[in-house]
Design a protein around this motif. Structure first.
Motif, mmCIF file in Angstrom:
data_model
loop_
_atom_site.group_PDB
_atom_site.id
_atom_site.type_symbol
_atom_site.label_atom_id
_atom_site.label_comp_id
_atom_site.label_asym_id
_atom_site.label_seq_id
_atom_site.Cartn_x
_atom_site.Cartn_y
_atom_site.Cartn_z
ATOM 1 N N VAL A 74 0.844 -1.202 0.000
ATOM 2 C CA VAL A 74 0.000 0.000 0.000
ATOM 3 C C VAL A 74 0.881 1.254 0.000
ATOM 4 N N LEU A 78 1.218 4.121 -3.078
ATOM 5 C CA LEU A 78 0.939 5.541 -2.857
ATOM 6 C C LEU A 78 2.192 6.374 -3.104
ATOM 7 N N VAL A 118 -5.600 3.923 -1.944
ATOM 8 C CA VAL A 118 -5.118 3.083 -3.043
ATOM 9 C C VAL A 118 -6.242 2.847 -4.046
#
Ligand SMILES: Nc1nc2c(ncn2[C@@H]2O[C@H](COP(=O)(O)OP(=O)(O)OP(=O)(O)O)[C@@H](O)[C@H]2O)c(=O)[nH]1
Length: 329
Positions: A74, A78, A118
């Protein structure tokens, strides 16, 4: 801004993930791909292919980007977006994630689907699992991670069939069909497969796959439920179109029941207004439904892969929305 598709490539240690991805990256259609790998260099990148690097993201000569996972997936997803935003990284239009060979993909899917930041920027397109024709059966036997990898995949790639007899490859394919009755099984030698055959809308939206999760051909004798198995795969067919409010109710029913026993859920449900609702869930995470323009006559399907039999109260609730079980468990 359209969301960037993510393809997750899973498969046990040495099953051919890297070989597959490296081969895919040589194809022109994938020039705008960012590959996210667990360890630096596992894509087996020839150093001649490297053009530039920024932090731990490298630009390959064919235009693909490759980066290693920092912290968790994650954060990495990002972070690379932030790098694109401030000009440190060239934009990319597809992400291929190579998961660790010993990783259970179900929690990873859960993390992805549960992260609003996300999912605002990316969409999970599909999960591909590579299964080694030589060592696959033993891995399935001994390692629950390998078993989960095969169960949650939208497509199963049988690798190294050049090293086994056709009978052995067929036996493994039959076993895989038992574990995951809804994913097509494709033999792949040395990672050689056309990107168009593999990537694309993903099975959750791919009603035309020859025999995918949404295979609607009653002549295909899928065995959808296995009493002797720890897990079951249940396919429900939509017998009617729905309203958006129905989808919210279905999501609520799924949320009430989701948990660690849920390996994966995928659904495409046609709405009365011509759109389709895409549902995805893994573990305790039910991702908010996504609404898209639907293909004409979209065949609605919902696939549930759970530990134990599919729970009767949930099936009953889904029946109320015209979702009927395909075959008898
Ligand atoms: N004979 C044969 N060998 C293959 C095939 N596909 C991959 N290999 C070989 O199998 C070995 C392992 O392949 P990798 O692509 O590194 O597997 P991986 O899943 O990425 O491995 P990990 O990153 O360790 O999990 C390599 O030596 C490949 O060349 C195939 O279809 N046939």
């Amino acid at each position: 801004m359209s969301r960037i598709p993510i393809t997750l490539v899973t498969g046990f240690l040495g099953s051919g993930k890297t070989t597959l991805i490296a081969q895919l990256l040589t194809q022109p259609g994938l020039a705008g791909t960012l590959v996210v790998v667990n360890e630096f260099g596992v894509v087996g990148i020839d150093h001649d292919l490297l053009e530039a690097s920024s932090d731990d993201t490298i630009l390959l000569a064919n235009g693909c980007l490759c980066c290693t996972i920092r912290g968790n997936l994650v954060d990495t997803l990002l972070d690379v977006q932030a790098q694109v935003a401030d000009g440190r990284l060239r934009a990319f239009d597809r992400v291929v994630v190579e998961t660790s060979g010993v990783a259970d993909p179900a929690p990873l899917l859960g993390f992805l689907l549960s992260d609003a930041a996300v999912m605002a920027r990316y969409r999970l397109e599909q999960v591909i699992a590579t299964i080694d024709a030589v060592a696959g059966a033993e891995a399935l036997e001994r390692h629950p991670e390998a078993d989960h990898q095969a169960r949650v995949a939208d497509r199963l790639l049988l690798t190294k069939t050049d090293l086994v007899t056709p009978a052995a490859a067929d036996a493994l394919a039959a076993r895989l069909r038992g574990l995951n009755p809804v994913a097509p099984i494709l033999p792949v030698l040395q990672g050689q497969i056309a990107a168009e055959e593999l990537l694309g809308p993903g099975s959750a939206q791919d009603a035309t796959a020859p025999c995918g999760p949404f295979c609607g051909d009653p002549s295909h004798a899928h065995e959808h439920h296995h009493h002797a198995e720890r897990f079951s795969a249940t396919v429900l067919h939509a017998t009617q179109t729905l309203e958006e409010a129905d989808i919210a109710r279905i999501e609520a029913a799924l949320r009430a029941w989701a948990g660690p026993h849920l390996l994966r859920l995928k659904g495409i449900l046609p709405l009365r207004d011509g759109r389709v609702a895409i549902l995805q869930a893994a573990m305790m995470v039910v991702h908010p439904a996504e609404f898209q323009p639907g293909p004409a006559h979209a065949a609605g399907r919902l696939v549930l892969i759970v530990e134990g039999p599919a729970p009767a109260p949930l099936l009953q609730a889904l029946e109320g929305f015209g979702l009927e079980r395909d075959g008898v468990g």
